[in-house]
Motif scaffolding. Structure first.
Motif, short mmCIF file in Angstrom:
data_model
loop_
_atom_site.label_atom_id
_atom_site.label_comp_id
_atom_site.label_asym_id
_atom_site.label_seq_id
_atom_site.Cartn_x
_atom_site.Cartn_y
_atom_site.Cartn_z
N ILE A 39 0.82 -1.22 0.00
CA ILE A 39 0.00 0.00 0.00
C ILE A 39 0.85 1.26 0.00
O ILE A 39 0.37 2.35 0.31
CB ILE A 39 -0.97 0.02 1.22
CG1 ILE A 39 -0.20 -0.18 2.53
CG2 ILE A 39 -2.06 -1.04 1.06
CD1 ILE A 39 -1.06 0.00 3.78
N ASP A 139 0.61 9.61 6.86
CA ASP A 139 0.17 8.45 6.06
C ASP A 139 0.06 7.20 6.94
O ASP A 139 0.57 6.15 6.60
CB ASP A 139 1.18 8.24 4.92
CG ASP A 139 0.71 7.22 3.89
OD1 ASP A 139 -0.51 7.00 3.78
OD2 ASP A 139 1.57 6.66 3.19
N LYS A 142 -5.79 6.28 9.04
CA LYS A 142 -6.42 7.50 8.51
C LYS A 142 -7.49 8.09 9.42
O LYS A 142 -7.78 9.29 9.32
CB LYS A 142 -7.02 7.24 7.13
CG LYS A 142 -6.15 6.43 6.18
CD LYS A 142 -4.79 7.03 5.94
CE LYS A 142 -3.91 6.07 5.17
NZ LYS A 142 -2.51 6.41 5.14
N ASP A 165 -1.83 11.76 2.91
CA ASP A 165 -2.13 10.82 1.83
C ASP A 165 -3.55 10.24 1.95
O ASP A 165 -4.16 10.26 3.02
CB ASP A 165 -1.12 9.65 1.88
CG ASP A 165 -1.07 8.86 0.57
OD1 ASP A 165 -1.49 9.39 -0.48
OD2 ASP A 165 -0.60 7.70 0.59
N ASN A 166 -4.06 9.78 0.83
CA ASN A 166 -5.30 8.97 0.79
C ASN A 166 -6.54 9.70 1.28
O ASN A 166 -7.31 9.16 2.08
CB ASN A 166 -5.11 7.67 1.61
CG ASN A 166 -3.84 6.94 1.24
OD1 ASN A 166 -2.95 6.76 2.08
ND2 ASN A 166 -3.71 6.54 -0.01
N LYS A 210 -2.39 3.34 -8.60
CA LYS A 210 -3.09 2.96 -7.37
C LYS A 210 -4.55 3.41 -7.41
O LYS A 210 -5.22 3.43 -6.39
CB LYS A 210 -2.41 3.61 -6.16
CG LYS A 210 -1.60 2.63 -5.30
CD LYS A 210 -0.90 3.34 -4.16
CE LYS A 210 -1.63 3.22 -2.83
NZ LYS A 210 -0.83 3.77 -1.70
MG MG Z 1 -0.84 6.13 1.83
#
Ligand code: MG
Ligand code: SAH
Ligand code: DHB
Length: 223
Positions: A39, A139, A142, A165-166, A210
């Protein structure tokens, strides 16, 4: 427009701008062998972090969520020889793999991987008077991204860049009924930043190998 096309463009760019790199490939191979989840950021996203770190002349970087140190290597390579990166990771196996990857990358001197729950490690960094950091990459788990953001703010210099991130998750970010914990964490981060006066932020949507996701980019405007 499809995942296949996004991947083709990622590959096109990678062939030119992120040439094969034995150190990064060995780090991914060791991570996979050790059973770590795949990931990590893509090569293009790793290069993006590297470019950001160089653009702000970062000398001190804090990362929350190391995994096998793939993003860590990209970030640390942007540091001058006198620079320093601290990366926080709670999983003992990930810490072990990350340290070995960093050592093989010749980055053991520049990078410290601290084992422990990030909120505890951040409290310790605070107590130690660590920082100020020029760049922070969040990161980890979350659902805590907003908490991490709030805790790192006092550890940052004025003008520091904070990247999370994300935060888009295939567009779920805009779905108020989402039950995905990662997305809910990203929504809480955006709600928190709507009234956080010490930073100004935007979210960049990304597509690629991704899938469809995004990163939040913030600058510290008040310390
Ligand atoms: Mg990430
Ligand atoms: N930044 C990495 C990917 C990190 S994946 C890269 O792109 O290469 C997220 C990592 O956060 C995992 O290794 C996970 O173990 C770690 N993590 C999850 N919860 C955590 C916590 N509370 N404190 C510290 N690390 C945590
Ligand atoms: C996932 C992706 C990430 O970049 C990450 O840091 C954690 C989880 C995922 O796709 O599940």
């Amino acid at each position: 427009m499809s995942m296949e096309l996004w991947r083709q463009v990622d590959d096109y760019v990678a062939q030119r701008l992120t040439p094969p790199d034995a150190v990064l490939e060995a780090a991914l191979a060791r991570s996979e062998e050790a059973g770590l989840p795949s990931i990590q950021v893509t090569p293009g996203q790793g290069k993006f972090l590297h470019v950001l770190a160089r653009a702000c002349g970062a000398q001190t970087i804090l990362e929350i969520g190391t995994l096998g140190a793939y993003s860590t290597i990209w970030l640390a390579r942007a540091l001058p020889p006198t620079g320093r990166l601290i990366s926080l990771e709670s999983n003992a196996k990930h810490v072990d793999v990350a340290r070995r990857n960093l050592s093989d990358a010749g980055l053991a001197e520049l990078v410290e991987v601290r084992r422990g729950a990030a909120l505890d490690s951040l409290a310790k960094l605070s107590a130690e008077g660590a920082g100020p950091f020029d760049l922070v990459f969040i990161d980890a788990d979350k659902q805590h991204s907003a908490d991490y953001f709030e805790q790192v703010l006092p550890l940052c210099r004025l003008g520091a860049l904070i990247v999370v991130d994300n935060v888009v998750r295939g567009g779920d970010l805009a779905d108020p009924r989402t039950e995905d914990a990662i997305t809910q964490g990203a929504q809480r981060l955006h709600d928190y930043l709507a009234s956080e006066r010490r930073a100004t932020a935007t979210t960049l949507q990304t597509v690629g190998g991704k899938g469809y996701d995004g990163m939040l980019l913030a600058v510290v405007t008040e310390t």
